[in-house]
Design a protein around this motif. Structure first.
Motif, PDB file in Angstrom:
ATOM      1  N   ALA A  15       0.808  -1.225   0.000  1.00  0.00           N
ATOM      2  CA  ALA A  15       0.000   0.000   0.000  1.00  0.00           C
ATOM      3  C   ALA A  15       0.837   1.269   0.000  1.00  0.00           C
ATOM      4  CB  ALA A  15      -0.940  -0.004   1.212  1.00  0.00           C
ATOM      5  N   ILE A  16       2.129   1.147   0.219  1.00  0.00           N
ATOM      6  CA  ILE A  16       2.933   2.334   0.536  1.00  0.00           C
ATOM      7  C   ILE A  16       3.093   3.295  -0.638  1.00  0.00           C
ATOM      8  CG2 ILE A  16       5.259   1.506  -0.013  1.00  0.00           C
ATOM      9  CD1 ILE A  16       5.934   2.597   2.929  1.00  0.00           C
ATOM     10  N   ALA A  17       2.845   2.838  -1.862  1.00  0.00           N
ATOM     11  CA  ALA A  17       2.915   3.738  -3.023  1.00  0.00           C
ATOM     12  C   ALA A  17       1.934   4.894  -2.888  1.00  0.00           C
ATOM     13  CB  ALA A  17       2.630   2.958  -4.303  1.00  0.00           C
ATOM     14  N   ILE A  18       0.911   4.717  -2.073  1.00  0.00           N
ATOM     15  CA  ILE A  18      -0.095   5.768  -1.862  1.00  0.00           C
ATOM     16  C   ILE A  18       0.544   7.037  -1.310  1.00  0.00           C
ATOM     17  CG2 ILE A  18      -2.138   6.358  -0.463  1.00  0.00           C
ATOM     18  CD1 ILE A  18      -2.878   3.332  -0.675  1.00  0.00           C
ATOM     19  N   LEU A  19       1.585   6.897  -0.505  1.00  0.00           N
ATOM     20  CA  LEU A  19       2.263   8.076   0.039  1.00  0.00           C
ATOM     21  C   LEU A  19       2.887   8.915  -1.074  1.00  0.00           C
ATOM     22  CD1 LEU A  19       4.087   6.580   3.175  1.00  0.00           C
ATOM     23  CD2 LEU A  19       1.877   7.763   3.077  1.00  0.00           C
ATOM     24  N   ILE A  20       3.495   8.245  -2.046  1.00  0.00           N
ATOM     25  CA  ILE A  20       4.137   8.964  -3.148  1.00  0.00           C
ATOM     26  C   ILE A  20       3.102   9.665  -4.021  1.00  0.00           C
ATOM     27  CG2 ILE A  20       5.501   8.678  -5.256  1.00  0.00           C
ATOM     28  CD1 ILE A  20       7.000   6.428  -3.842  1.00  0.00           C
ATOM     29  N   ASP A  67      -3.382  18.900  -8.597  1.00  0.00           N
ATOM     30  CA  ASP A  67      -4.426  18.285  -9.403  1.00  0.00           C
ATOM     31  C   ASP A  67      -4.397  16.791  -9.084  1.00  0.00           C
ATOM     32  OD1 ASP A  67      -6.449  17.833 -11.210  1.00  0.00           O
ATOM     33  OD2 ASP A  67      -5.423  18.733 -12.925  1.00  0.00           O
ATOM     34  N   SER A  68      -5.311  16.050  -9.701  1.00  0.00           N
ATOM     35  CA  SER A  68      -5.394  14.621  -9.409  1.00  0.00           C
ATOM     36  C   SER A  68      -4.175  13.870  -9.941  1.00  0.00           C
ATOM     37  CB  SER A  68      -6.661  14.031 -10.023  1.00  0.00           C
ATOM     38  OG  SER A  68      -6.562  14.000 -11.437  1.00  0.00           O
ATOM     39  N   PHE A  69      -3.877  12.746  -9.331  1.00  0.00           N
ATOM     40  CA  PHE A  69      -2.779  11.896  -9.794  1.00  0.00           C
ATOM     41  C   PHE A  69      -3.063  11.390 -11.199  1.00  0.00           C
ATOM     42  CE2 PHE A  69      -0.467   7.796  -9.949  1.00  0.00           C
ATOM     43  CZ  PHE A  69       0.819   8.276  -9.725  1.00  0.00           C
ATOM     44  N   SER A  70      -4.311  11.081 -11.487  1.00  0.00           N
ATOM     45  CA  SER A  70      -4.692  10.619 -12.818  1.00  0.00           C
ATOM     46  C   SER A  70      -4.370  11.673 -13.872  1.00  0.00           C
ATOM     47  CB  SER A  70      -6.184  10.269 -12.857  1.00  0.00           C
ATOM     48  OG  SER A  70      -6.580   9.888 -14.154  1.00  0.00           O
ATOM     49  N   ASN A  71      -4.701  12.932 -13.584  1.00  0.00           N
ATOM     50  CA  ASN A  71      -4.393  13.999 -14.533  1.00  0.00           C
ATOM     51  C   ASN A  71      -2.889  14.212 -14.659  1.00  0.00           C
ATOM     52  OD1 ASN A  71      -7.013  14.556 -15.294  1.00  0.00           O
ATOM     53  ND2 ASN A  71      -7.289  16.226 -13.849  1.00  0.00           N
ATOM     54  N   PHE A  72      -2.167  14.035 -13.567  1.00  0.00           N
ATOM     55  CA  PHE A  72      -0.708  14.148 -13.639  1.00  0.00           C
ATOM     56  C   PHE A  72      -0.150  13.113 -14.615  1.00  0.00           C
ATOM     57  CE2 PHE A  72       3.487  12.638 -12.218  1.00  0.00           C
ATOM     58  CZ  PHE A  72       4.219  13.798 -12.456  1.00  0.00           C
ATOM     59  N   LEU A  73      -0.648  11.886 -14.539  1.00  0.00           N
ATOM     60  CA  LEU A  73      -0.154  10.838 -15.427  1.00  0.00           C
ATOM     61  C   LEU A  73      -0.443  11.157 -16.889  1.00  0.00           C
ATOM     62  CD1 LEU A  73      -1.044   7.506 -13.556  1.00  0.00           C
ATOM     63  CD2 LEU A  73       1.118   8.755 -13.565  1.00  0.00           C
ATOM     64  N   THR A  74      -1.687  11.483 -17.189  1.00  0.00           N
ATOM     65  CA  THR A  74      -2.088  11.634 -18.592  1.00  0.00           C
ATOM     66  C   THR A  74      -1.704  12.989 -19.193  1.00  0.00           C
ATOM     67  OG1 THR A  74      -4.317  12.305 -17.885  1.00  0.00           O
ATOM     68  CG2 THR A  74      -3.969   9.975 -18.377  1.00  0.00           C
ATOM     69  N   GLY A  95      -6.910   4.398 -15.761  1.00  0.00           N
ATOM     70  CA  GLY A  95      -7.953   4.306 -14.746  1.00  0.00           C
ATOM     71  C   GLY A  95      -7.325   4.170 -13.370  1.00  0.00           C
ATOM     72  N   ILE A  96      -7.899   4.851 -12.380  1.00  0.00           N
ATOM     73  CA  ILE A  96      -7.434   4.718 -10.997  1.00  0.00           C
ATOM     74  C   ILE A  96      -8.656   4.605 -10.099  1.00  0.00           C
ATOM     75  CG2 ILE A  96      -6.125   5.725  -9.097  1.00  0.00           C
ATOM     76  CD1 ILE A  96      -4.428   7.181 -11.098  1.00  0.00           C
ATOM     77  N   GLU A  97      -8.706   3.551  -9.327  1.00  0.00           N
ATOM     78  CA  GLU A  97      -9.824   3.317  -8.415  1.00  0.00           C
ATOM     79  C   GLU A  97      -9.834   4.371  -7.310  1.00  0.00           C
ATOM     80  OE1 GLU A  97     -11.630  -0.540  -6.091  1.00  0.00           O
ATOM     81  OE2 GLU A  97      -9.489  -0.115  -5.850  1.00  0.00           O
ATOM     82  N   VAL A  98     -11.002   4.900  -7.036  1.00  0.00           N
ATOM     83  CA  VAL A  98     -11.178   5.863  -5.955  1.00  0.00           C
ATOM     84  C   VAL A  98     -12.223   5.306  -4.991  1.00  0.00           C
ATOM     85  CG1 VAL A  98     -11.860   8.215  -5.326  1.00  0.00           C
ATOM     86  CG2 VAL A  98     -10.582   7.810  -7.444  1.00  0.00           C
ATOM     87  N   VAL A 135      -7.403   7.641  -3.174  1.00  0.00           N
ATOM     88  CA  VAL A 135      -7.000   7.279  -4.528  1.00  0.00           C
ATOM     89  C   VAL A 135      -6.114   6.042  -4.433  1.00  0.00           C
ATOM     90  CG1 VAL A 135      -5.849   8.052  -6.636  1.00  0.00           C
ATOM     91  CG2 VAL A 135      -7.098   9.701  -5.205  1.00  0.00           C
ATOM     92  N   ASN A 136      -6.590   4.945  -4.990  1.00  0.00           N
ATOM     93  CA  ASN A 136      -5.923   3.663  -4.822  1.00  0.00           C
ATOM     94  C   ASN A 136      -4.827   3.455  -5.865  1.00  0.00           C
ATOM     95  OD1 ASN A 136      -5.132   1.072  -4.296  1.00  0.00           O
ATOM     96  ND2 ASN A 136      -7.090   0.118  -4.797  1.00  0.00           N
ATOM     97  N   THR A 137      -3.680   4.038  -5.613  1.00  0.00           N
ATOM     98  CA  THR A 137      -2.549   3.851  -6.517  1.00  0.00           C
ATOM     99  C   THR A 137      -1.702   2.648  -6.122  1.00  0.00           C
ATOM    100  OG1 THR A 137      -1.294   5.420  -5.174  1.00  0.00           O
ATOM    101  CG2 THR A 137      -2.401   6.280  -7.148  1.00  0.00           C
ATOM    102  N   ALA A 138      -2.091   1.974  -5.056  1.00  0.00           N
ATOM    103  CA  ALA A 138      -1.356   0.784  -4.622  1.00  0.00           C
ATOM    104  C   ALA A 138      -1.722  -0.435  -5.445  1.00  0.00           C
ATOM    105  CB  ALA A 138      -1.621   0.522  -3.144  1.00  0.00           C
ATOM    106  N   TRP A 139      -3.017  -0.622  -5.670  1.00  0.00           N
ATOM    107  CA  TRP A 139      -3.488  -1.809  -6.415  1.00  0.00           C
ATOM    108  C   TRP A 139      -4.520  -1.434  -7.473  1.00  0.00           C
ATOM    109  CZ3 TRP A 139      -5.204  -1.256  -1.194  1.00  0.00           C
ATOM    110  CH2 TRP A 139      -4.256  -1.661  -0.233  1.00  0.00           C
ATOM    111  N   GLY A 140      -4.853  -0.141  -7.602  1.00  0.00           N
ATOM    112  CA  GLY A 140      -6.024   0.242  -8.376  1.00  0.00           C
ATOM    113  C   GLY A 140      -5.795   0.938  -9.690  1.00  0.00           C
TER     114      GLY A 140
END
Length: 363
Positions: A196-201, A211-218, A231-234, A239-244
């Motif tokens: 789960a620790i990727a969520i901190l980053i 802005d959102s992490f999703s917008n940062f990526l795209t 897609g990122i599960e919320v 914001v589930n960047t660990a598994w989502g």
């Protein structure tokens, strides 16, 4: 006659896998297409792989993409999916966060991997003040799973049957839950896997990017790769960047190609080469089977998997089901495999598909 039929069948399979009748966005046709035999891959073995995956919708494999010597040599989707399908990446999500952090540093949003995460998370300042030693946790500690934060990945034992993964999902604020875990080691001193620790980053990147992490990526991180659908599960406010994280298999292969080429995308710098080298290098020795980089896995020298390779330069991203991305520099090879998130006891495992069929086709 049989040989000609096999070649014709192979050609039809691969061409139909690489091109669809529906219009395909030009930004998806990024690699030149070639037959596997162009690079001395055993086509009959790959045909067997295709047949085995196709025959059973419950075998756990949903797509396979192979990039060999900079060419798309295999692209197949199974059981109703196609090249536009966003596949759930499970634990591969953490490796995507690793790429995002490298891009955030390149863009000046974060100074260095040696920075403390403390100064980027003012909303959680009190947690750090209550335990000042947590101020020593750096981005590098997070990526190497050496934050020092206590974590039970699977279960809490006889007295507590819930793992920290179970508990964090039930909590209102996932970042707060992570940071509030007690320290059971000095930051940087001991490996303890924490999916789960990727969520901190990603939280830091959201704050810095505003802005959102999703917008940062795209809009920023992956823009030069023409990756515009992630897609990122919320869940609630989390914001589930660990598994989502979800991506197409071709877009996942783009990430693999960049790391294969030491941070370059078709000859142009995309991400700092030193950062990529550190990410894929062994940073932590875990056990006789596995080593770990910066959110990328490596095989330990005693791993029997290495008997299939001439040298141990392979690094990979792995999910909890059949999600894998393998990168093998000495073979100039990128393999992206996605799998189902449903059920247990798959008939096929991604490691077996990679080892038995794909590496087997190169022997």
């Amino acid at each position: 006659m049989i040989k000609n039929f096999t070649i014709l069948t192979l050609f039809l399979i691969f061409v139909s896998g690489c091109f669809y009748n529906d219009p395909v966005p030009s930004d998806q046709n990024v690699w030149p297409v070639a037959l596997p035999s162009t690079f001395e891959m055993d086509e009959e073995l790959l045909l067997e792989m295709d047949s085995v995956i196709s025959i059973d919708p419950n075998n756990g494999i949903s797509s396979v993409v192979i990039i060999k010597n900079g060419h798309l040599v295999y692209e197949k989707y199974y059981h109703g999916s196609d090249r536009r399908t966003l596949f759930e990446l499970s634990g591969v999500s953490s490796s995507i966060v690793n790429v995002a952090l490298g891009r955030a540093i390149d863009l000046g949003l974060i100074t260095s991997v040696t920075d403390s995460i403390y100064k980027y998370l003012p909303e959680y300042n009190q947690i750090f003040e209550d335990t000042p030693l947590k101020k020593n946790i750096t981005f590098e500690h997070v990526m190497t799973m050496k934050s020092g934060l206590s974590w039970s990945e699977f279960s809490g034992g006889f007295d507590d049957l819930l793992s920290d993964n179970d508990k964090i999902i039930q909590s209102e604020d996932w970042v707060e839950y992570l940071l509030s875990r007690p320290l059971d080691a000095y930051p940087g001193s001991r490996f303890a896997f924490n999916s789960a620790i990727a969520i901190l980053i990603s939280k830091v990147i959201e704050i810095q990017y505003e802005d959102s992490f999703s917008n940062f990526l795209t809009k920023e991180a992956f823009r030069d790769l023409n990756i515009d659908h992630v897609g990122i599960e919320v869940l609630g406010d989390n914001v589930n960047t660990a598994w989502g994280v979800s991506m197409t298999t071709l877009d996942l292969a783009k990430i693999g190609s960049v790391y294969l080429e030491n941070g370059n995308w078709f000859g142009k710098p995309f991400i700092d080469e030193t950062y990529v080298e550190s990410s894929k290098s062994i940073q932590t020795n875990i056990d006789y089977s596995n080593d770990f980089g910066w959110m990328w896995w490596r095989y330990a020298e005693q791993n029997m998997f290495l008997s299939f390779l001439a040298e141990n330069d392979i690094f990979f991203a792995a999910g909890t089901s059949n999600e894998r991305m393998y990168i093998v520099p000495h073979l100039d090879l990128v393999v992206a495999i996605t799998g189902t998130q449903e059920g247990e006891g798959f008939a096929l495992s991604a490691p077996y598909v990679f080892r038995g069929y794909i590496l087997g086709s190169l022997r």
